[in-house]
Write an enzyme that holds these catalytic residues in place. Structure first.
Site, PDB file in Angstrom:
ATOM      1  N   PRO A   9       0.844  -1.204   0.000  1.00  0.00           N
ATOM      2  CA  PRO A   9       0.000   0.000   0.000  1.00  0.00           C
ATOM      3  C   PRO A   9       0.883   1.259   0.000  1.00  0.00           C
ATOM      4  O   PRO A   9       1.790   1.369   0.808  1.00  0.00           O
ATOM      5  CB  PRO A   9      -0.783  -0.100   1.310  1.00  0.00           C
ATOM      6  CG  PRO A   9      -0.513  -1.443   1.869  1.00  0.00           C
ATOM      7  CD  PRO A   9       0.740  -1.959   1.234  1.00  0.00           C
ATOM      8  N   GLU A  10       0.628   2.171  -0.918  1.00  0.00           N
ATOM      9  CA  GLU A  10       1.350   3.440  -0.986  1.00  0.00           C
ATOM     10  C   GLU A  10       0.404   4.548  -0.524  1.00  0.00           C
ATOM     11  O   GLU A  10      -0.724   4.264  -0.113  1.00  0.00           O
ATOM     12  CB  GLU A  10       1.846   3.689  -2.422  1.00  0.00           C
ATOM     13  CG  GLU A  10       2.696   2.544  -2.966  1.00  0.00           C
ATOM     14  CD  GLU A  10       3.190   2.787  -4.387  1.00  0.00           C
ATOM     15  OE1 GLU A  10       3.427   3.944  -4.752  1.00  0.00           O
ATOM     16  OE2 GLU A  10       3.334   1.801  -5.136  1.00  0.00           O
ATOM     17  N   LYS A  65       2.955   6.812   4.370  1.00  0.00           N
ATOM     18  CA  LYS A  65       2.178   5.565   4.378  1.00  0.00           C
ATOM     19  C   LYS A  65       1.755   5.170   5.784  1.00  0.00           C
ATOM     20  O   LYS A  65       1.330   4.041   6.010  1.00  0.00           O
ATOM     21  CB  LYS A  65       3.042   4.435   3.791  1.00  0.00           C
ATOM     22  CG  LYS A  65       3.598   4.721   2.401  1.00  0.00           C
ATOM     23  CD  LYS A  65       4.537   3.598   1.979  1.00  0.00           C
ATOM     24  CE  LYS A  65       5.353   3.998   0.765  1.00  0.00           C
ATOM     25  NZ  LYS A  65       6.380   2.987   0.448  1.00  0.00           N
ATOM     26  N   HIS A  89      -4.401 -14.773   9.701  1.00  0.00           N
ATOM     27  CA  HIS A  89      -3.515 -13.628   9.465  1.00  0.00           C
ATOM     28  C   HIS A  89      -3.950 -12.388  10.241  1.00  0.00           C
ATOM     29  O   HIS A  89      -3.412 -11.305  10.038  1.00  0.00           O
ATOM     30  CB  HIS A  89      -3.435 -13.315   7.975  1.00  0.00           C
ATOM     31  CG  HIS A  89      -2.942 -14.469   7.156  1.00  0.00           C
ATOM     32  ND1 HIS A  89      -1.699 -15.025   7.344  1.00  0.00           N
ATOM     33  CD2 HIS A  89      -3.539 -15.197   6.178  1.00  0.00           C
ATOM     34  CE1 HIS A  89      -1.541 -16.041   6.502  1.00  0.00           C
ATOM     35  NE2 HIS A  89      -2.649 -16.168   5.790  1.00  0.00           N
ATOM     36  N   ARG A  91       2.462 -11.157   5.475  1.00  0.00           N
ATOM     37  CA  ARG A  91       3.934 -11.203   5.501  1.00  0.00           C
ATOM     38  C   ARG A  91       4.541 -10.562   6.754  1.00  0.00           C
ATOM     39  O   ARG A  91       5.723 -10.705   7.010  1.00  0.00           O
ATOM     40  CB  ARG A  91       4.480 -10.553   4.227  1.00  0.00           C
ATOM     41  CG  ARG A  91       4.029 -11.344   2.997  1.00  0.00           C
ATOM     42  CD  ARG A  91       4.556 -10.767   1.719  1.00  0.00           C
ATOM     43  NE  ARG A  91       6.023 -10.822   1.660  1.00  0.00           N
ATOM     44  CZ  ARG A  91       6.749 -10.272   0.691  1.00  0.00           C
ATOM     45  NH1 ARG A  91       6.146  -9.632  -0.287  1.00  0.00           N
ATOM     46  NH2 ARG A  91       8.059 -10.358   0.699  1.00  0.00           N
ATOM     47  N   ARG A 115      13.289  -4.043  -7.931  1.00  0.00           N
ATOM     48  CA  ARG A 115      11.888  -3.643  -8.117  1.00  0.00           C
ATOM     49  C   ARG A 115      11.596  -3.426  -9.597  1.00  0.00           C
ATOM     50  O   ARG A 115      12.394  -2.816 -10.317  1.00  0.00           O
ATOM     51  CB  ARG A 115      11.599  -2.332  -7.398  1.00  0.00           C
ATOM     52  CG  ARG A 115      11.638  -2.460  -5.900  1.00  0.00           C
ATOM     53  CD  ARG A 115      11.365  -1.086  -5.365  1.00  0.00           C
ATOM     54  NE  ARG A 115      12.114  -0.822  -4.176  1.00  0.00           N
ATOM     55  CZ  ARG A 115      11.548  -0.558  -3.002  1.00  0.00           C
ATOM     56  NH1 ARG A 115      10.248  -0.547  -2.875  1.00  0.00           N
ATOM     57  NH2 ARG A 115      12.292  -0.296  -1.967  1.00  0.00           N
TER      58      ARG A 115
END
Ligand SMILES: [Zn+2]
Length: 267
Positions: free
Chosen positions: A2-3, A55, A85, A103, A254
């Site tokens: 998420p940005e 963020k 999760h 993650r 990236r």
């Protein structure tokens, strides 16, 4: 990951739902997500506001703040089902907020409001609302930086909120090759980058963020973002502007998309 536009879209949904509700209790279930907390105050009281820099989200209570950083795969889910999760549960009067993170690069951090200022001071100015002073700060850092402009823009200490997708978009629209050395950029390049940063982020927020084919970004009430349909170069084969084939290269592992005709290496 998420940005800024995704985090801002999440903030807006939560702001509409949770402000003025009392946080009755909460649990942080995972040690890694909880890694920055020494204390966990019991009664935080009423949620007064939700702010954001870059963020990072800040839930503001009278004496304390809860910071959420969603890392690579974090998600804030309103009234969803707890699953394996789910690492944080926040029971408000009328709603339950869940923090899910597959993650676990994200975190939940609780600080007294006096310490909360330092949290935001550690990162560069928010890229959605760059003032003249902020731009001067960024340029001063840029003139000393020999890294690629792509890495410079991704570094949250220079300016905060940008990630891989939007840096690809901004550099394409600005006609700058991502591997140009930062200190070589001219004033006109920076004017274009600042202008396109605002345009790209505002459009993405209007579209509620970008949900890629991995479907990891979901808004707190279950909707997907729409900005994936409005991207110019990210994950594209052909240039939007000249129709030439887009090159895909890796910059610090990236995915980086470049049109060699439209994006100039600045020397
Ligand atoms: Zn092109």
């Amino acid at each position: 990951m998420p940005e800024l536009p995704e985090v801002e879209s999440i903030r807006r949904v939560l702001q509409n739902s949770l402000i003025n509700q009392n946080l009755q209790k909460y649990k942080i279930l995972d040690n890694r997500i909880n890694r920055f907390n020494n204390t966990k105050p019991r009664n935080l009281g009423t949620l007064l506001d939700i702010s954001r820099k870059g963020k990072i989200l800040q839930f503001i209570f009278k004496k304390n703040s809860i910071f959420f950083h969603l890392g690579m795969s974090g998600r804030l889910d309103l009234n969803g089902l707890k699953n394996k999760h789910t690492h944080g549960l926040f029971f408000f009067e009328n709603d339950v907020l869940l923090y899910d993170d597959i993650r676990k690069f994200g975190y939940i951090k609780i600080l007294k409001n006096e310490q909360a200022k330092n949290q935001f001071a550690a990162i560069g100015p928010d890229s959605l609302s760059l003032t003249k002073k902020d731009k001067t700060y960024v340029l001063k850092k840029a003139n000393r930086s020999s890294t690629s402009v792509k890495n410079f823009l991704l570094n949250q200490k220079n300016l905060s909120g940008l990630g891989n997708i939007y840096v690809n978009e901004i550099l394409f629209l600005s006609g700058v090759h991502p591997l140009s050395k930062t200190f070589n950029l001219k004033d006109q390049n920076w004017n274009a980058i600042f202008l396109n940063t605002k345009k790209v982020l505002q459009k993405a927020i209007k579209n509620n963020g970008t949900t890629l084919s991995d479907m990891t970004y979901i808004l707190p009430q279950g909707a997907y973002g729409n900005n994936q349909n409005s991207l110019y170069i990210y994950a594209k084969d052909k240039c939007f502007s000249c129709t030439r084939k887009i090159d895909k290269i890796l910059v610090d592992s990236r995915a980086t998309y470049v049109c060699k005709k439209c994006q100039k290496q600045i020397n």
